[in-house]
Design a protein around this motif. Structure first.
Motif, PDB file in Angstrom:
ATOM      1  N   ILE A  85     -14.971  14.954  -8.406  1.00 52.41           N
ATOM      2  CA  ILE A  85     -14.193  13.711  -8.274  1.00 52.41           C
ATOM      3  C   ILE A  85     -13.860  13.207  -9.676  1.00 52.41           C
ATOM      4  O   ILE A  85     -14.708  13.214 -10.560  1.00 52.41           O
ATOM      5  N   THR A  86     -12.617  12.759  -9.851  1.00 52.60           N
ATOM      6  CA  THR A  86     -12.187  12.362 -11.198  1.00 52.60           C
ATOM      7  C   THR A  86     -11.974  10.846 -11.301  1.00 52.60           C
ATOM      8  O   THR A  86     -11.746  10.174 -10.292  1.00 52.60           O
ATOM      9  N   PRO A  87     -12.008  10.341 -12.538  1.00 52.99           N
ATOM     10  CA  PRO A  87     -11.718   8.920 -12.764  1.00 52.99           C
ATOM     11  C   PRO A  87     -10.328   8.543 -12.264  1.00 52.99           C
ATOM     12  O   PRO A  87     -10.114   7.433 -11.785  1.00 52.99           O
ATOM     13  N   GLU A  88      -9.383   9.473 -12.351  1.00 55.37           N
ATOM     14  CA  GLU A  88      -8.015   9.194 -11.898  1.00 55.37           C
ATOM     15  C   GLU A  88      -7.992   8.889 -10.399  1.00 55.37           C
ATOM     16  O   GLU A  88      -7.227   8.042  -9.937  1.00 55.37           O
ATOM     17  N   GLN A  89      -8.829   9.592  -9.651  1.00 57.93           N
ATOM     18  CA  GLN A  89      -8.870   9.344  -8.197  1.00 57.93           C
ATOM     19  C   GLN A  89      -9.356   7.927  -7.890  1.00 57.93           C
ATOM     20  O   GLN A  89      -8.875   7.293  -6.960  1.00 57.93           O
ATOM     21  N   VAL A  90     -10.323   7.451  -8.683  1.00 56.63           N
ATOM     22  CA  VAL A  90     -10.825   6.094  -8.452  1.00 56.63           C
ATOM     23  C   VAL A  90      -9.749   5.075  -8.846  1.00 56.63           C
ATOM     24  O   VAL A  90      -9.526   4.081  -8.146  1.00 56.63           O
ATOM     25  N   ALA A  91      -9.065   5.345  -9.950  1.00 56.18           N
ATOM     26  CA  ALA A  91      -7.983   4.444 -10.381  1.00 56.18           C
ATOM     27  C   ALA A  91      -6.877   4.402  -9.322  1.00 56.18           C
ATOM     28  O   ALA A  91      -6.299   3.343  -9.038  1.00 56.18           O
ATOM     29  N   ASP A  92      -6.576   5.537  -8.738  1.00 53.33           N
ATOM     30  CA  ASP A  92      -5.566   5.634  -7.686  1.00 53.33           C
ATOM     31  C   ASP A  92      -5.981   4.797  -6.466  1.00 53.33           C
ATOM     32  O   ASP A  92      -5.156   4.090  -5.878  1.00 53.33           O
ATOM     33  N   ALA A  93      -7.257   4.862  -6.118  1.00 50.18           N
ATOM     34  CA  ALA A  93      -7.760   4.073  -4.981  1.00 50.18           C
ATOM     35  C   ALA A  93      -7.636   2.578  -5.283  1.00 50.18           C
ATOM     36  O   ALA A  93      -7.231   1.787  -4.417  1.00 50.18           O
ATOM     37  N   GLU A  94      -7.951   2.208  -6.508  1.00 56.06           N
ATOM     38  CA  GLU A  94      -7.852   0.799  -6.874  1.00 56.06           C
ATOM     39  C   GLU A  94      -6.392   0.320  -6.793  1.00 56.06           C
ATOM     40  O   GLU A  94      -6.100  -0.766  -6.286  1.00 56.06           O
ATOM     41  N   ALA A  95      -5.483   1.161  -7.265  1.00 57.38           N
ATOM     42  CA  ALA A  95      -4.061   0.804  -7.219  1.00 57.38           C
ATOM     43  C   ALA A  95      -3.573   0.673  -5.774  1.00 57.38           C
ATOM     44  O   ALA A  95      -2.765  -0.200  -5.448  1.00 57.38           O
ATOM     45  N   ARG A  96      -4.079   1.538  -4.914  1.00 55.69           N
ATOM     46  CA  ARG A  96      -3.687   1.480  -3.499  1.00 55.69           C
ATOM     47  C   ARG A  96      -4.144   0.158  -2.868  1.00 55.69           C
ATOM     48  O   ARG A  96      -3.383  -0.501  -2.152  1.00 55.69           O
ATOM     49  N   LEU A  97      -5.377  -0.235  -3.152  1.00 52.40           N
ATOM     50  CA  LEU A  97      -5.885  -1.506  -2.608  1.00 52.40           C
ATOM     51  C   LEU A  97      -5.055  -2.678  -3.138  1.00 52.40           C
ATOM     52  O   LEU A  97      -4.821  -3.657  -2.436  1.00 52.40           O
ATOM     53  N   GLN A  98      -4.596  -2.543  -4.363  1.00 52.46           N
ATOM     54  CA  GLN A  98      -3.730  -3.572  -4.956  1.00 52.46           C
ATOM     55  C   GLN A  98      -2.394  -3.637  -4.201  1.00 52.46           C
ATOM     56  O   GLN A  98      -1.882  -4.713  -3.908  1.00 52.46           O
ATOM     57  N   ARG A  99      -1.844  -2.486  -3.866  1.00 55.97           N
ATOM     58  CA  ARG A  99      -0.570  -2.466  -3.115  1.00 55.97           C
ATOM     59  C   ARG A  99      -0.728  -3.145  -1.754  1.00 55.97           C
ATOM     60  O   ARG A  99       0.190  -3.793  -1.263  1.00 55.97           O
ATOM     61  N   PHE A 100      -1.889  -2.959  -1.131  1.00 56.86           N
ATOM     62  CA  PHE A 100      -2.120  -3.538   0.185  1.00 56.86           C
ATOM     63  C   PHE A 100      -2.462  -5.032   0.127  1.00 56.86           C
ATOM     64  O   PHE A 100      -2.468  -5.703   1.167  1.00 56.86           O
ATOM     65  N   ALA A 101      -2.759  -5.539  -1.059  1.00 54.44           N
ATOM     66  CA  ALA A 101      -3.252  -6.921  -1.155  1.00 54.44           C
ATOM     67  C   ALA A 101      -2.324  -7.950  -0.487  1.00 54.44           C
ATOM     68  O   ALA A 101      -2.817  -8.822   0.243  1.00 54.44           O
ATOM     69  N   PRO A 102      -1.008  -7.858  -0.661  1.00 53.41           N
ATOM     70  CA  PRO A 102      -0.146  -8.854   0.005  1.00 53.41           C
ATOM     71  C   PRO A 102      -0.257  -8.806   1.532  1.00 53.41           C
ATOM     72  O   PRO A 102      -0.207  -9.840   2.192  1.00 53.41           O
ATOM     73  N   TYR A 103      -0.426  -7.611   2.067  1.00 57.64           N
ATOM     74  CA  TYR A 103      -0.615  -7.484   3.516  1.00 57.64           C
ATOM     75  C   TYR A 103      -1.956  -8.084   3.942  1.00 57.64           C
ATOM     76  O   TYR A 103      -2.036  -8.868   4.890  1.00 57.64           O
ATOM     77  N   ILE A 104      -3.026  -7.703   3.233  1.00 58.00           N
ATOM     78  CA  ILE A 104      -4.374  -8.177   3.576  1.00 58.00           C
ATOM     79  C   ILE A 104      -4.420  -9.709   3.528  1.00 58.00           C
ATOM     80  O   ILE A 104      -4.988 -10.358   4.406  1.00 58.00           O
TER      81      ILE A 104
END
Ligand SMILES: *Cc1c(COP(=O)(O)O)cnc(C)c1O
Length: 452
Positions: free
Chosen positions: A48-67
């Protein structure tokens, strides 16, 4: 004839790994991981790479307006599902008194018990995995692009779209709550396969949200297996695989990057001179494994991660000690997997998590159910913080490190001896906020009954 475990008798295993005697006798015990290496070396061999964790964080950020729209309780935090970090000085004192020592440094509680939406650490991994799946299929169908405002998902049209698909999961309770609540909100059809030990109120709550709950008379591993089998028969059904999911792991790992900002805001330094020691309640391993991995990415060798498991269900410790990972279950060693700590009632660990986390992990310990209840009442009295039993497993950590010979050796060998005043001890409080008040009172009374 004696039952063999991967070709060896139980006695042979015990000779090779003496700690197994404590574990099979259900005695609380502390294990130091002999396979831990430096964070840098561990990262070099990690899948597992640091990039994958950063990608997950960015995804949660994209969903924030919906949440923020779908769950108004998260609006104040901009739709980011995050929990507070709280100093617990009275508890620190009370714990020290009980252990006959002073706990130096400061104790901070990570309150995932108070994560919005589902009130447990599963609101990280579980919700993340549902969102990732929802994003994947909407993008594939041309209904969403990553540059759009995701609050468009909060519409009848999108709920209609998601209702063609279903999601399934096997759970002891809390994962079911997270997956169930999130999936139902988006519009998915969702089925939760619950193990026998799952609490009635969790089943009732899920049913009230339109989730299908299937109950089993067997334990968690069976519920997962059945859920997986049924999902395989339906091509439009997505199975959340708690035993093997990289997505769950990534959702949990994001916690560390946010914790880093929280600690910085609170003026808490973490570096070689100011170590952070985290104690993570462990069931199948995804939650504590993901968080530990995230912490190592952020803080490297300055953070030390220990897992905590019930004496009746030390599946991850067993898998790591013997190196057998998921090729062994606690029942093979005559351990019954019966614990009131329902989030931790898991007999067989995730092999993906075991293998991934092994080089990063400092060690692990077990704790009795009585002790978890006892700490539940103690924390309620000392700090007015109310957790479910599982969530107290991390609380014993400082006493193991300061009060046992092996713990003291760990501190010494890792250059922590003499720096005790600069240590931040962080038990991870993994659940509790959704527990109905009358059940919480029962927990509290049980905890008080065990005192003295
Ligand atoms: C699920 C859970 C854990 C452990 O997480 P795993 O991913 O199963 O190891 C700890 N505490 C609580 C309250 C949980 O629900």
């Amino acid at each position: 004839m004696e039952q063999m475990i991967q070709g060896k008798s139980r006695a042979t295993w015990q000779q090779e790994y003496p700690i197994l005697a404590d574990m099979t006798a259900l005695r609380e015990t502390f294990w130091r991981n002999p396979r831990k290496i430096s964070t840098q070396e561990a990262l070099a061999q990690c899948p597992i790479t640091p990039e994958q964790v950063a990608d997950a964080e960015a995804r949660l950020q994209r969903f924030a307006p919906y949440i923020a729209q779908a769950f108004p309780e998260t609006a104040a935090q901009g739709g980011i599902i995050e929990s507070p970090v709280r100093p617990i000085p009275q508890m620190q004192q009370a714990l020290g008194r009980e252990g006959g020592l002073t706990i130096p440094g400061s104790m901070l509680l990570k309150c995932d018990s108070h994560l919005p939406i589902s009130g447990s650490i599963k609101a990280r991994g579980g919700i993340y995995e549902v969102l990732k799946h929802a994003e994947d299929i909407a993008i594939q169908a041309g209904k969403l692009s990553v540059t759009e405002d995701y609050s468009l998902l909060n519409s009848d049209e999108m709920r209609e779209f998601y209702s063609q698909y279903s999601i399934a999961v096997g759970s002891t309770g809390n994962l079911g709550l997270s997956i169930g609540i999130m999936s139902a909100k988006l519009g998915f059809r969702v089925t939760v396969h619950m193990s026998a030990d799952a609490r009635q109120w969790k089943k009732d709550l899920l049913r009230s949200k339109g989730v299908t709950v299937v109950e089993y008379t067997d334990d968690y591993s069976k519920a997962v297996k059945e859920g997986r089998r049924m999902a395989e028969e339906d091509p439009k059904c997505y199975f959340v695989d708690d035993e093997n999911s990289v997505n769950l792991f990534l959702g949990y790992a994001v916690a560390a990057r946010r914790l880093q900002r929280q600690l910085a805001e609170q003026g808490v330094t973490v570096d070689e001179e100011h170590p952070l020691i985290a104690f993570l309640p462990c069931g199948v391993g995804g939650g504590p494994g993901g968080v530990a991995f995230g912490l190592k990415l952020v803080y490297g060798d300055a953070v030390h991660c220990f897992f905590a498991e019930p004496t009746h269900a030390p599946c991850m410790m067993l898998g790591l000690v013997t190196g057998l990972q998921d090729q062994v279950c606690v029942q093979d060693f005559g351990i019954d997997n019966r614990t009131a700590a329902d989030g931790l009632a898991v007999g067989r660990p995730s092999s993906f998590v075991g293998k991934t986390i092994q080089p990063f992990l400092s060690g692990s310990y077990t704790i009795s159910d009585e002790k978890m209840y006892h700490y539940l009442a103690m924390l309620a009295d000392a700090e007015d913080i109310w957790l479910e039993p599982s969530a107290l497993a991390g609380m014993a950590g400082p006493l193991w490190l300061l009060g046992s010979r092996q713990g003291q050796e760990y501190l010494k060998d890792n250059g922590l001896a003499g720096k005790e005043n600069q240590i931040t001890w962080m038990p991870w409080a993994t659940g509790g906020n959704m527990v109905p008040p009358e059940i919480m009172q029962e927990y509290y009374r049980a905890g008080k009954a065990h005192i003295g």
